[in-house]
Design a protein around this motif. Structure first.
Motif, PDB file in Angstrom:
ATOM      1  N   ASP A   1      34.653   0.614  24.200  1.00 53.09           N
ATOM      2  CA  ASP A   1      35.330  -0.090  25.274  1.00 53.09           C
ATOM      3  C   ASP A   1      35.608   0.862  26.426  1.00 53.09           C
ATOM      4  O   ASP A   1      36.035   2.004  26.214  1.00 53.09           O
ATOM      5  CB  ASP A   1      36.649  -0.678  24.775  1.00 53.09           C
ATOM      6  CG  ASP A   1      36.441  -1.834  23.820  1.00 53.09           C
ATOM      7  OD1 ASP A   1      36.515  -2.977  24.272  1.00 53.09           O
ATOM      8  OD2 ASP A   1      36.196  -1.575  22.624  1.00 53.09           O
ATOM      9  N   PRO A   2      35.387   0.410  27.665  1.00 55.64           N
ATOM     10  CA  PRO A   2      35.617   1.297  28.809  1.00 55.64           C
ATOM     11  C   PRO A   2      37.087   1.621  29.029  1.00 55.64           C
ATOM     12  O   PRO A   2      37.421   2.686  29.538  1.00 55.64           O
ATOM     13  CB  PRO A   2      35.043   0.507  29.991  1.00 55.64           C
ATOM     14  CG  PRO A   2      35.111  -0.924  29.558  1.00 55.64           C
ATOM     15  CD  PRO A   2      34.875  -0.900  28.077  1.00 55.64           C
ATOM     16  N   ASN A   3      37.965   0.688  28.651  1.00 49.60           N
ATOM     17  CA  ASN A   3      39.392   0.878  28.878  1.00 49.60           C
ATOM     18  C   ASN A   3      40.152   0.734  27.563  1.00 49.60           C
ATOM     19  O   ASN A   3      39.691   0.064  26.638  1.00 49.60           O
ATOM     20  CB  ASN A   3      39.912  -0.148  29.896  1.00 49.60           C
ATOM     21  CG  ASN A   3      39.165  -0.076  31.211  1.00 49.60           C
ATOM     22  OD1 ASN A   3      38.895   1.005  31.730  1.00 49.60           O
ATOM     23  ND2 ASN A   3      38.812  -1.237  31.763  1.00 49.60           N
ATOM     24  N   LEU A   4      41.309   1.349  27.503  1.00 49.97           N
ATOM     25  CA  LEU A   4      42.079   1.353  26.260  1.00 49.97           C
ATOM     26  C   LEU A   4      43.564   1.177  26.547  1.00 49.97           C
ATOM     27  O   LEU A   4      44.106   1.783  27.475  1.00 49.97           O
ATOM     28  CB  LEU A   4      41.866   2.676  25.516  1.00 49.97           C
ATOM     29  CG  LEU A   4      42.781   2.969  24.322  1.00 49.97           C
ATOM     30  CD1 LEU A   4      42.439   2.047  23.155  1.00 49.97           C
ATOM     31  CD2 LEU A   4      42.678   4.433  23.881  1.00 49.97           C
ATOM     32  N   VAL A   5      44.206   0.319  25.755  1.00 50.59           N
ATOM     33  CA  VAL A   5      45.667   0.286  25.671  1.00 50.59           C
ATOM     34  C   VAL A   5      46.008   0.180  24.193  1.00 50.59           C
ATOM     35  O   VAL A   5      45.402  -0.592  23.444  1.00 50.59           O
ATOM     36  CB  VAL A   5      46.272  -0.882  26.481  1.00 50.59           C
ATOM     37  CG1 VAL A   5      45.720  -2.232  26.028  1.00 50.59           C
ATOM     38  CG2 VAL A   5      47.789  -0.850  26.392  1.00 50.59           C
ATOM     39  N   PHE A   6      46.961   0.988  23.768  1.00 51.29           N
ATOM     40  CA  PHE A   6      47.303   1.099  22.360  1.00 51.29           C
ATOM     41  C   PHE A   6      48.779   1.444  22.264  1.00 51.29           C
ATOM     42  O   PHE A   6      49.290   2.249  23.057  1.00 51.29           O
ATOM     43  CB  PHE A   6      46.433   2.192  21.707  1.00 51.29           C
ATOM     44  CG  PHE A   6      46.888   2.642  20.343  1.00 51.29           C
ATOM     45  CD1 PHE A   6      46.915   1.756  19.278  1.00 51.29           C
ATOM     46  CD2 PHE A   6      47.271   3.956  20.127  1.00 51.29           C
ATOM     47  CE1 PHE A   6      47.324   2.173  18.023  1.00 51.29           C
ATOM     48  CE2 PHE A   6      47.674   4.389  18.875  1.00 51.29           C
ATOM     49  CZ  PHE A   6      47.703   3.492  17.818  1.00 51.29           C
ATOM     50  N   SER A   7      49.480   0.821  21.329  1.00 49.37           N
ATOM     51  CA  SER A   7      50.880   1.175  21.094  1.00 49.37           C
ATOM     52  C   SER A   7      51.000   1.941  19.786  1.00 49.37           C
ATOM     53  O   SER A   7      51.056   1.332  18.712  1.00 49.37           O
ATOM     54  CB  SER A   7      51.778  -0.068  21.049  1.00 49.37           C
ATOM     55  OG  SER A   7      53.107   0.311  20.711  1.00 49.37           O
ATOM     56  N   PRO A   8      51.031   3.265  19.857  1.00 43.55           N
ATOM     57  CA  PRO A   8      51.213   4.027  18.617  1.00 43.55           C
ATOM     58  C   PRO A   8      52.540   3.696  17.950  1.00 43.55           C
ATOM     59  O   PRO A   8      52.660   3.751  16.729  1.00 43.55           O
ATOM     60  CB  PRO A   8      51.156   5.492  19.084  1.00 43.55           C
ATOM     61  CG  PRO A   8      51.485   5.445  20.543  1.00 43.55           C
ATOM     62  CD  PRO A   8      50.951   4.140  21.044  1.00 43.55           C
ATOM     63  N   LEU A   9      53.541   3.315  18.769  1.00 44.42           N
ATOM     64  CA  LEU A   9      54.850   2.984  18.208  1.00 44.42           C
ATOM     65  C   LEU A   9      54.772   1.738  17.330  1.00 44.42           C
ATOM     66  O   LEU A   9      55.323   1.709  16.227  1.00 44.42           O
ATOM     67  CB  LEU A   9      55.860   2.773  19.339  1.00 44.42           C
ATOM     68  CG  LEU A   9      57.307   2.541  18.916  1.00 44.42           C
ATOM     69  CD1 LEU A   9      57.816   3.683  18.053  1.00 44.42           C
ATOM     70  CD2 LEU A   9      58.201   2.356  20.135  1.00 44.42           C
ATOM     71  N   SER A  10      54.080   0.704  17.791  1.00 45.20           N
ATOM     72  CA  SER A  10      53.916  -0.501  16.985  1.00 45.20           C
ATOM     73  C   SER A  10      53.189  -0.182  15.678  1.00 45.20           C
ATOM     74  O   SER A  10      53.568  -0.663  14.603  1.00 45.20           O
ATOM     75  CB  SER A  10      53.138  -1.564  17.777  1.00 45.20           C
ATOM     76  OG  SER A  10      52.881  -2.705  16.984  1.00 45.20           O
TER      77      SER A  10
END
Length: 403
Positions: free
Chosen positions: A29-38
């Motif tokens: 994927d060209p872009n990434l959003v991820f919540s390590p906290l979740s």
């Protein structure tokens, strides 16, 4: 209990290590959003029901550097004292709107271990539901998805596909996080203009850039720059949320910069801007990103394999569910699903994430001006600055790719 600063440092180290592996493993994927906290909170719900080597493995990962004799207490303290503070809703005080919710869906033919039920109810404030995975799996998944959608204010829809569960499914553990913050200083939409964003392959795309002539929190280093965009704090004086953008000087420098950023909290803490500087040219692209992945392989790469049934002789998840004597198979995790969303514009940021664990049996004036032109791939994160808790991490390779 260890000092809160030490606990947060361990939590941040775990967040960055997780983010590094997710970023490298999910590179299509060209872009990434991820919540390590979740992701961490969902694994904490698993750890609360684990024992033996499985528990030791989870605690070593989730609480790096902690005294092994107090790791389990430290894990609950991170959530109850630190995470809850960072994720408490601040909208009534004029700060960001925040929500964190945990849920446990258990097949009706099973019963939670009493101690585990007390833990997830009292510490993690989990919503516990009885469902019928064996005969009404589709309906059970629909209930989980509806719960997640409500918790994330409609941003995360259809977290789970019905094919992920079936007659052998015993439990689903969920965490959902929602964040909505306005910039401390909003950007004027009339100053937003389209310009070139340079991609890694040498091509470029026209995208809208937020612009401003006001001073910004910027720090410059040999091969990269860092921008801090604070969110409106209101009367919430115990917390301050900010977005940080790590921008390499070269158009193709994101890989080297990501290695530094994800190396640990020391690098992050040493490169956070603290003073405003005058700007001559300031451009940050608007972007909207949706991202999802299955996290089992990422965890196995990180050495977390026992929750998936890596050692049949271990106690595993024996402290989660009361297993009757006729049940011969142990509980194991069959999958970990994570979905996240983020939108950044002139007003501020809205972001959400959800993680499901599926288990079955088995200010000073600076004289010079600076430029900050994020017209090529960059990294970003959202952080609560007083505790240091990292909520979201990601990168933008092509802001023209809409969620």
């Amino acid at each position: 209990m260890e000092h809160l600063g030490t606990l947060v440092a361990g939590q941040s180290a775990c967040s960055l290590r997780l983010s590094s592996h997710v970023s490298s493993y999910e590179n299509n994927d060209p872009n990434l959003v991820f919540s390590p906290l979740s992701f961490q909170v969902a694994l904490s719900l698993v750890a609360a029901g684990a024992a033996g080597r499985t528990l030791d493995q989870l605690l070593t990962f989730l609480c790096p550097g902690s005294d092994p004799n107090s790791s389990r207490t430290n894990l609950t303290d991170v959530f109850s004292k630190v995470t809850c503070l960072a994720l408490a809703d601040g909208s009534k005080l004029g700060g960001p709107r925040l929500a964190c919710a945990n849920g446990v869906s258990l097949d009706k033919s099973f019963q939670l271990n009493r101690q585990y039920e007390t833990m997830v109810s009292a510490v993690y404030k989990a919503d516990i539901k009885s469902v019928d995975f064996q005969r009404k799996a589709t309906q059970a998944v629909r209930k989980v998805n509806s719960w997640v959608e409500k918790a994330t204010k409609g941003l995360i829809k259809e977290l789970l596909d019905p094919s992920f569960v079936g007659p052998t499914t015993v439990f689903i553990l969920c965490n959902a996080i929602h964040f909505k913050g306005r910039w401390a200083e909003k950007f004027d939409p009339s100053r937003t203009t389209k310009d070139d964003f340079h991609l890694l392959d040498g091509k470029s795309v026209k995208v809208p850039f937020i612009s401003s002539q006001k001073g910004q929190y910027i720090s410059k280093y040999t091969d990269f720059s860092v921008l801090r965009l604070p969110y409106n704090q209101g009367r919430d004086h115990k917390r301050q949320f900010s977005m940080y953008i790590f921008l390499p000087n070269s158009n193709d420098g994101i890989r080297n910069l990501s290695e530094k950023l994800y190396s640990g909290p020391e690098f992050l803490n040493q490169h956070l801007p603290t003073e405003k500087v005058a700007v001559s040219k300031f451009m940050v692209p608007k972007f909207k990103i949706s991202f999802e992945f299955e996290g089992s392989e990422v965890l196995k790469q990180l050495g977390i394999d026992l929750i998936f049934g890596g050692d049949r002789g271990d106690d595993g998840l024996s402290e989660m569910v009361e297993l009757e004597s006729h049940v011969a198979y142990p509980l194991v995790v069959s999958g970990i699903i994570h979905k996240a969303f983020i939108e950044v514009n002139e007003e501020g940021t809205e972001a959400a994430a959800a993680t499901a664990v599926i288990g079955y049996g088995c200010a000073p004036t600076i004289p010079q001006t600076e430029n900050f032109v994020a017209d090529h791939p960059f990294l970003y994160l959202i952080r609560e600055d007083m505790t240091g808790v990292i909520l979201f991490v990601g990168h933008v390779m092509n802001p023209a790719v809409d969620a």
